[in-house]
Design a protein around this motif. Structure first.
Motif: not given
Length: 596
Positions: A103-132
């Protein structure tokens, strides 16, 4: 996804252990595979054999290693970007399995539920996962049964405000956004090594791919793709110097497309997609398609120095009602133990992009894109660890989709097959096998890719045309604890269409749309990136462990990957901002790995 030798990324086909895969790279940039499981990662950029279909570009064929029959063991991975776990064990005398999840951990570095200076709000920051998952049963001395499952997902959820740069540029997308692209696949394969030297392989798989995008004022695209795939082949050495392969495939897919969108009838070779806007439409449609294929190939050792591979692949597609007979050819001539020459040629086809073929949004009568591949090359091994190779290639592409404009008399069908193209180039590769603690490789390529509008006769550069690409990779084992690696990529910028002005947005007062210049007439600045890595291996509590230290884009080069109109609310027809899109900045990372 990779663009291979001037083809579109959509022209490629991906396989994992004998079965089709949804994709092999996450939307956010990394491979979907646990590095501890990949046995082979084969790339066939052109001239591949008769066993592969549904591709006019290249083939990415990934083979996962077999499970080890051992006591329960595993590996835990963690880094700043992702974490994962792998477990592996035997199941009795002749059975074994492994399972991996990351599972990716990129979402841990992005604030959620708070509009950033560019006018974008993440409710769920970008995430990815995979399995084999892989289970293997050795049946006696000459049979093997394998069950494989693989999947991946990429998703994010947020809001684009009307005051954001994106919202000003395209008011239609302002609002809540949800993106989910994922696939799950499962396949079973039986193999028999018969006493007479023959080999049987039978496999069946099921792939489910979901792509959901919601945005703006209730707009959405919900694509569901289900594919059932069967492949069987028989291989046998016959006469003295021949190896014969007979195979067949049945590929059936069900594509369901539900939508409420403002459509843009556009391809990747379009000057201004905004000019291709249609009226908002809500509907759903489906596409059922079945392809039957059979192939034969013969590998013939003509002499001790000449090897010939001749194949023929036949296909029938019940949706387009097309029949194809496609020859494939390869020859290699060994002048001595160090030097060889080779040549390859073949004909290829694939099913049209589903969006261009479904009713309502596409043209149900559109035909399959086609390609012809040609390449000649040489390989030379000098000393005991060095080898080099060169390939010169050409691809001729035809029956590509052309998006129609409103002033075309047949605009109502939206797409025709009146686009063609060609790509040609040369690739040089030098490799050094592991010796004296180090190994590496370097590649240099030159290429040219073009597309021709067969209706107008106009030929223009393809947007992925990147004339020069240099890659250098090296790895050095200092001692039993320290290992160092480096990767340098340098490439000339790819083509882009410049923005030369603005025009009023006729659908939204006070907003503007870009006016574009000549298609793909400009070139981005030269790209270069150096990545460094060091690994320190040791033991903790009697278990093997390692720390990894990496510096991505170590030189901190600001790579420009494109330009876009950047409205701030104060733009006019004469005064506006064109902003750069930049690649990844310098990024340090640390990781930890524990084997248990």
């Amino acid at each position: 996804e990779p663009a291979i030798r001037g083809s579109s990324p959509d022209d490629n086909a991906y396989y994992i252990d004998f079965m089709p895969a949804g994709y092999v790279f996450h939307a956010f940039g990394t491979s979907i595979f646990n590095e501890n499981l990949v046995q082979k990662f084969d790339l066939y950029p052109a001239g591949f054999g008769a066993q592969f279909g549904e591709a006019t570009g290249g083939i990415v064929d990934v083979s996962l290693r077999d499970p080890r029959n051992q006591e329960l063991a595993g590996t835990f991975d963690w880094s700043l970007l992702k974490t994962g776990i792998l477990v592996e064990s035997g199941l009795g005398e002749n059975q074994a399995f492994y399972a991996s999840y990351r599972k990716s951990l990129l979402h841990l570095y992005i604030k959620e539920d708070e509009e950033d200076e560019e006018g974008i709000t993440f409710f769920e920051a970008p995430q990815s996962d995979d399995y084999q998952f892989k289970y293997q049963w050795l049946i006696g001395d000459n049979q093997k049964f394998t069950l494989t499952a693989a999947g991946a997902g990429d998703y994010t959820r947020g809001n684009i405000s009307e005051a954001s740069e994106e919202g000003r540029a395209d008011p239609e997308i302002a609002g809540d956004l949800y993106y989910d692209d994922s696939f799950d696949s499962v396949g079973a394969r039986w193999e028999l090594f018969s006493e007479n030297g023959g080999y049987w392989s039978l496999g069946v798989s099921k792939l489910d791919n979901t792509n959901l995008l919601t945005f703006g004022d209730g707009q959405f695209i919900d694509q569901q793709y289900k594919e059932t795939f069967f492949r069987g082949y028989y291989q046998k050495n016959w006469f003295k110097d021949h190896k014969l392969t007979l195979g067949m495939e049945v590929r059936e897919f069900d594509f369901t497309y539900a939508f409420d969108v403002i459509p843009y009838f556009c391809t990747d070779h379009q000057q201004d997609c905004e000019a291709q806007r249609g009226d908002r439409i809500q509907d759903s449609t489906s596409l059922l398609q079945k392809t039957n294929a059979a192939y034969i190939s013969n590998q013939w050792k003509v002499t001790n120095s000449i090897a010939l591979d001749v194949g023929l692949r036949g296909e029938y597609n019940d949706y387009t009602e097309e029949k194809f007979v496609m020859p494939r050819f390869a020859i290699e001539w060994f002048l001595d133990s160090q030097f060889s020459l080779n040549a390859k040629a073949g004909q290829y086809t694939r099913f049209p992009d589903a969006e261009t073929a479904v009713r309502i949004l596409g043209n149900p009568n559109i035909k399959s894109p086609r390609a012809e591949h040609f390449s000649v090359g040489a390989k030379y091994r000098f000393q005991s660890v060095w080898q080099a190779g060169i390939d010169v290639y050409r691809k001729n592409m035809s029956e590509l989709p052309l998006a129609l404009a409103e002033d075309d008399p047949d605009y109502d069908i939206h797409y025709t097959n009146e686009m063609s193209g060609n790509a040609h180039g040369v690739e040089f590769l030098v490799e050094r096998d592991l010796a004296d603690g180090w190994y590496g490789w370097a590649s240099l390529s030159w290429s040219k890719s073009e597309r021709t509008n067969d209706r107008t006769g106009v030929t223009e550069d393809y947007y992925l045309d990147t004339p020069l690409i240099l890659n250098i990779v090296g790895n050095y084992e200092l001692n039993e604890r320290w290992n160092f690696g480096a990767r340098l990529t340098v490439r000339s910028g790819q083509k882009y269409t410049p923005i030369v002005g603005l025009r009023p947005n006729e659908f939204h007062d006070g907003h503007y749309l870009p006016v574009y210049g000549e298609l793909n007439s400009k070139t981005l600045p030269t790209y270069h990136r150096l990545d460094l890595q060091a690994e320190y291996q040791y033991q903790v509590f009697g278990l093997d462990a390692a720390w990894t230290f990496a510096l991505i884009n170590a030189l901190g080069h600001e790579n420009v990957e494109g330009y876009h109109f950047a409205p701030d609310g104060n733009e006019t027809l004469e005064d506006f901002v064109i902003a750069e899109e930049r690649g990844i900045e310098q990024f340090p990372s640390v990781g930890f790995k524990l084997h248990f």
